[in-house]
Design a protein around this motif. Sequence first.
Motif, PDB file in Angstrom:
ATOM      1  N   ALA A 231      -0.971 -67.376   5.186  1.00 40.02           N
ATOM      2  CA  ALA A 231      -1.296 -67.314   6.604  1.00 40.02           C
ATOM      3  C   ALA A 231      -0.427 -66.309   7.361  1.00 40.02           C
ATOM      4  CB  ALA A 231      -1.140 -68.699   7.235  1.00 40.02           C
ATOM      5  N   PHE A 232       0.849 -66.251   7.025  1.00 38.15           N
ATOM      6  CA  PHE A 232       1.789 -65.461   7.831  1.00 38.15           C
ATOM      7  C   PHE A 232       2.408 -64.283   7.087  1.00 38.15           C
ATOM      8  CE2 PHE A 232       1.860 -69.843   9.443  1.00 38.15           C
ATOM      9  CZ  PHE A 232       1.347 -69.602  10.703  1.00 38.15           C
TER      10      PHE A 232
ATOM     11  N   ASP B 188       2.699 -75.817  -2.900  1.00 34.51           N
ATOM     12  CA  ASP B 188       1.317 -75.547  -2.469  1.00 34.51           C
ATOM     13  C   ASP B 188       1.256 -75.244  -0.979  1.00 34.51           C
ATOM     14  OD1 ASP B 188       0.310 -75.858  -5.026  1.00 34.51           O
ATOM     15  OD2 ASP B 188      -0.388 -77.911  -4.680  1.00 34.51           O
ATOM     16  N   LEU B 189       1.949 -76.064  -0.168  1.00 33.21           N
ATOM     17  CA  LEU B 189       1.934 -75.826   1.274  1.00 33.21           C
ATOM     18  C   LEU B 189       2.688 -74.542   1.612  1.00 33.21           C
ATOM     19  CD1 LEU B 189       0.880 -76.856   3.962  1.00 33.21           C
ATOM     20  CD2 LEU B 189       2.918 -78.306   4.142  1.00 33.21           C
ATOM     21  N   ALA B 190       3.775 -74.272   0.916  1.00 31.73           N
ATOM     22  CA  ALA B 190       4.514 -73.018   1.128  1.00 31.73           C
ATOM     23  C   ALA B 190       3.636 -71.807   0.807  1.00 31.73           C
ATOM     24  CB  ALA B 190       5.786 -73.003   0.285  1.00 31.73           C
TER      25      ALA B 190
ATOM     26  N   ASP C 184       9.889 -73.530   8.386  1.00 32.50           N
ATOM     27  CA  ASP C 184      10.383 -74.387   7.316  1.00 32.50           C
ATOM     28  C   ASP C 184      11.690 -74.967   7.844  1.00 32.50           C
ATOM     29  OD1 ASP C 184      11.768 -75.354   5.063  1.00 32.50           O
ATOM     30  OD2 ASP C 184      11.432 -73.557   3.870  1.00 32.50           O
ATOM     31  N   GLY C 185      11.790 -76.288   7.910  1.00 29.51           N
ATOM     32  CA  GLY C 185      13.011 -76.880   8.448  1.00 29.51           C
ATOM     33  C   GLY C 185      13.299 -78.263   7.905  1.00 29.51           C
TER      34      GLY C 185
ATOM     35  N   SER D 263       0.700 -79.209   8.480  1.00 20.02           N
ATOM     36  CA  SER D 263       2.136 -79.458   8.531  1.00 20.02           C
ATOM     37  C   SER D 263       2.399 -80.604   7.577  1.00 20.02           C
ATOM     38  CB  SER D 263       2.575 -79.855   9.943  1.00 20.02           C
ATOM     39  OG  SER D 263       2.347 -78.824  10.873  1.00 20.02           O
ATOM     40  N   GLY D 264       3.545 -80.576   6.906  1.00 19.73           N
ATOM     41  CA  GLY D 264       3.841 -81.667   5.993  1.00 19.73           C
ATOM     42  C   GLY D 264       5.141 -81.464   5.251  1.00 19.73           C
TER      43      GLY D 264
END
Length: 108
Positions: free
Chosen positions: A105-106, A97-99, A25-26, A91-92
């Motif tokens: 996943a991790f 939702d993506l978080a 996350d950046g 990636s986006g």
Amino acid sequence: MAKPVAGRCAAPSAEGLAKAGFAFDGTVTALTDETATLKVRHWYAGDEADVVEVQAPSADLVGLLQVVDFKEGDRFLVAGHDSTVLPCGLSGAYSSDLADLYQQAFGA
């Protein structure tokens, strides 16, 4: 469940994302035609440097394979291999939702 994206992409999945060599996350601090430099807020997988430089996808790929469209000052969730960013919604721009997908996943 995530929706399939345009082009030739399957729906983003935690299983597909978990295969990434790096994930973080950046926030974009600098952007050229070829590279994006991001200050990392949180590492999910990979090197754990404070600043990361990745290849900035071409404008043609942004529409075709839903690759990340980096914007300076904006926050992104980024996954990939070497310095290449994964396409197809993996990636986006930061979103809850993506978080959630990165968390699945991790687990970090």
